[in-house]
Design an enzyme around this catalytic site. Structure first.
Site, mmCIF file in Angstrom:
data_model
loop_
_atom_site.group_PDB
_atom_site.id
_atom_site.type_symbol
_atom_site.label_atom_id
_atom_site.label_comp_id
_atom_site.label_asym_id
_atom_site.label_seq_id
_atom_site.Cartn_x
_atom_site.Cartn_y
_atom_site.Cartn_z
ATOM 1 N N MET A 1 13.671 94.654 117.721
ATOM 2 C CA MET A 1 12.602 95.257 118.501
ATOM 3 C C MET A 1 12.286 96.614 117.917
ATOM 4 S SD MET A 1 11.335 97.252 121.165
ATOM 5 C CE MET A 1 12.773 98.047 121.838
ATOM 6 N N CYS A 2 11.010 96.967 117.950
ATOM 7 C CA CYS A 2 10.591 98.201 117.293
ATOM 8 C C CYS A 2 9.477 98.879 118.076
ATOM 9 C CB CYS A 2 10.089 97.912 115.874
ATOM 10 S SG CYS A 2 11.300 97.091 114.838
#
Length: 615
Positions: A1-2
């Site tokens: 996740m970013c």
């Protein structure tokens, strides 16, 4: 996740410090941050890309990822199927390899049509000066956009707005397809034009179908700098099967069914569907709890082992089933965190008994038996809200189901003062651009729950505890597909199965704009990733394939008829009391809806959110 971000400039100079202080993006991706610029002086445009990585899979891969040909890729997603990603590989690198091998837009759209899992992305294709971006079919990852009259920041894309002062005019990118921006044309015209590639079903793919109503809706929601929206000749293939619209010829009579009769019904009529549902949902959970960086060795003492998987846990049927299935796939020596949030209830005239210290109080039994037969009754403990009591009851069921598993039941207690402080400091920015009372209630509840800071009760004592899990499972999607809300029963009583089908179809169609972008921003703020097993493409396809009468029976009373197949699944997994608990919305079960202004309507604009943004 970013946390991903891109700003398009249509002038010669560019501010290289544009995203350096985006604290909200850095909170989403605490493991690595960097920035990259791509510009074309001849065409007079520049793009600033900023990536902030939460490392969960394969080797740590800094973003933005780029190659020698000038291509740039930002990826906030997980590939759970459709494209092969080996267990030791990083899906960002795999996706980038696929995209850079595409010769045309049809090939690129084919890649995204195959991907199963949540995603939002930004891709700069150097050879034709194109900026591609979009969200998955359900909108499980947040992506916002806004425009400016300032050509230095004419179009901006980001996972989350940067600060209270920066939240003007942001909107969620519609999860209605993928968009392409031709930067060479935009630089020439000094304005933004986009091409939209919509999702279509297999039946529509061979025709010339254009979703006119959806096209009209998107036109009305575009940022002001977008002067033109074209519809591309290619399409994205919808990743789930169409909804089965067959309905019974007549409605059955209203009837009452006990838990024992429900068990009999399972064995005689629904066993095949239940087993198929268990299989597909179990596989969805499996994909979401494995291939994580584990925080301990199996040889570590039990009290030193850290959880790598957490569940937003109310003790209701959705979270109970996720816990029971997670128990099958999380290594047996590893704890699982059950995150249970409660907001302090206000004292009433009837509540006269002095409060005792929690550390010396006996753990209540099941809320369905004995003196706790009414979970909605106001207890002496101001944090003994309905979800706390059903959560404790659910914990006992899970302990009986899995005797050796360590279940960390994390009691997360929130006072009014802390709620106001955290709303102003963080939550109001994360909920934005949504702004209703319901968004405030759920956004705050999910933020505190997913933060995972609370207490564990051991040997009748409370000890401080902070969840270390980077993955948070949530049950969203079950109610939307299986008639879990009270409005579904109203619709059924008015228009029968046909009306119910229309309502469920609408629920899944709008889940991206009502729920998922907000929940991704809120959970991601803690450097954690939200994962939604009930919205796995294979789970949705399976449920869509079933006739409505085999999933929901609203002639049965509340607590049985809604989410019927889920309740029967719970019984087949060995769960009992939780399988017949009526639906209780998070804002009511946690009691946040009663904490400040109980006279508000869920759809009203929330003044508290607006005030905190301005302040």
């Amino acid at each position: 996740m970013c946390g991903i971000c891109c700003t398009v400039s249509l002038c010669a100079s560019v501010d290289t410090n544009l995203h350096q202080d985006n604290k909200n993006l850095r909170r989403r991706g605490p493991d690595r941050s960097q920035q990259l610029i791509r510009s074309d002086p001849a065409l007079n445009y520049s793009c600033i890309f900023s990536g902030h990585v939460l490392h969960l899979r394969g080797e740590l891969t800094p973003q933005p990822i780029h190659d020698d040909n000038g291509n740039v890729f930002l990826w906030n997603g997980e590939v759970f199927g459709g494209i092969e990603v080996l267990s030791a590989a990083n899906d960002t690198s795999v996706m980038f390899q696929h995209l850079t091998s595409c010769d045309n837009e049809h090939d690129l759209l084919s890649v995204f049509s195959k991907v199963q899992g949540p995603w939002a992305f930004i891709y700069y294709q150097s050879k034709n000066h194109s900026l591609w971006f979009g969200r998955d079919f359900f909108g499980r990852r947040s992506l916002l956009w806004k425009c400016s009259d300032n050509l230095k920041e004419v179009l901006s894309l980001t996972s989350v707005a940067e600060s209270p002062a920066d939240t003007d005019d942001w909107q969620e990118v519609p999860a209605s397809g993928i968009f392409r921006c031709d930067l060479s044309t935009c630089a020439l015209l000094k304005s933004i034009s986009l091409t939209w590639f919509p999702w279509v079903s297999e039946l529509e793919l061979s025709g010339e179908t254009v979703h006119h109503e959806e096209h009209k809706w998107i036109l009305n929601t575009l940022p002001k700098c977008v002067t033109q929206l074209n519809v591309g000749s290619d399409r994205l293939l919808v990743p789930v099967s169409p909804l089965n619209t067959n309905v019974p010829e007549s409605l059955p009579e209203q009837k009452k069914v006990s838990l024992e009769e429900l068990k009999l019904l399972i064995s005689e009529e629904y066993k095949k569907n239940i087993q198929s549902f268990v299989n597909v949902l179990s596989e969805a959970v499996l994909k979401r709890v494995l291939n994580l960086p584990r925080l301990h060795e199996s040889s570590s003492p039990a009290h030193e082992r850290k959880a790598n998987v957490a569940i937003l846990f109310s003790g209701g049927i959705d979270s109970m089933i996720l816990a029971a299935l997670a128990d099958r796939h999380v290594p047996p020596e590893e704890p699982i965190d059950l995150l249970n949030v409660a907001f302090m209830m206000r004292a009433t005239n009837q509540q006269k008994a002095p409060l005792k210290k929690c550390s010396h109080r006996k753990i209540p039994g099941s809320p369905l038996t004995g003196n706790n037969s009414n979970p909605d009754a106001l207890p002496a403990d101001p944090f003994n809200v309905p979800d706390r009591m059903t959560g404790r009851s659910g914990l006992e069921e899970l302990k009986a189901l899995s005797l050796t598993r360590i279940w960390n039941f994390v009691e997360i207690n929130v006072t009014l003062g802390e709620l106001k402080q955290m709303r102003q400091q963080y939550i109001s920015q994360l909920v934005y651009p949504l702004n209703t009372v319901l968004d405030d209630s759920i956004g705050c509840a999910v933020w505190f729950a997913s933060r995972g800071i609370g207490t564990l009760r051991t040997d009748e004592e409370l000890k401080p505890y902070t969840s270390t899990s980077k993955v948070v499972l949530t049950g969203i999607g079950a109610d939307e597909q299986l008639g879990g809300y009270s409005r579904h029963r109203v619709r059924f009583n008015t228009l029968g199965y046909k009306g119910l089908l229309e309502e469920l179809s609408m629920e899944l169609g709008r889940i991206s704009s009502r729920n998922l972008g907000r929940d991704d921003r809120v959970i991601g703020d803690h450097g954690k990733e939200a994962r939604f097993p009930f919205l796995d493409e294979n789970v949705v396809s399976f449920l869509n394939s079933l006739p409505i009468s085999e999933k929901v029976d609203l002639t049965l009373p509340r607590g049985l008829g809604e989410k019927l197949i889920l309740r029967m699944t719970a019984v087949s997994l060995g769960l009992s009391s939780s399988s017949v608990l009526p639906k209780r919305a998070m804002q009511f079960g946690s009691r946040i809806a009663k904490m400040e202004n109980s006279n508000e309507k869920a759809s009203d604009k929330c003044n508290r959110l607006q005030t905190d943004l301005i302040d």
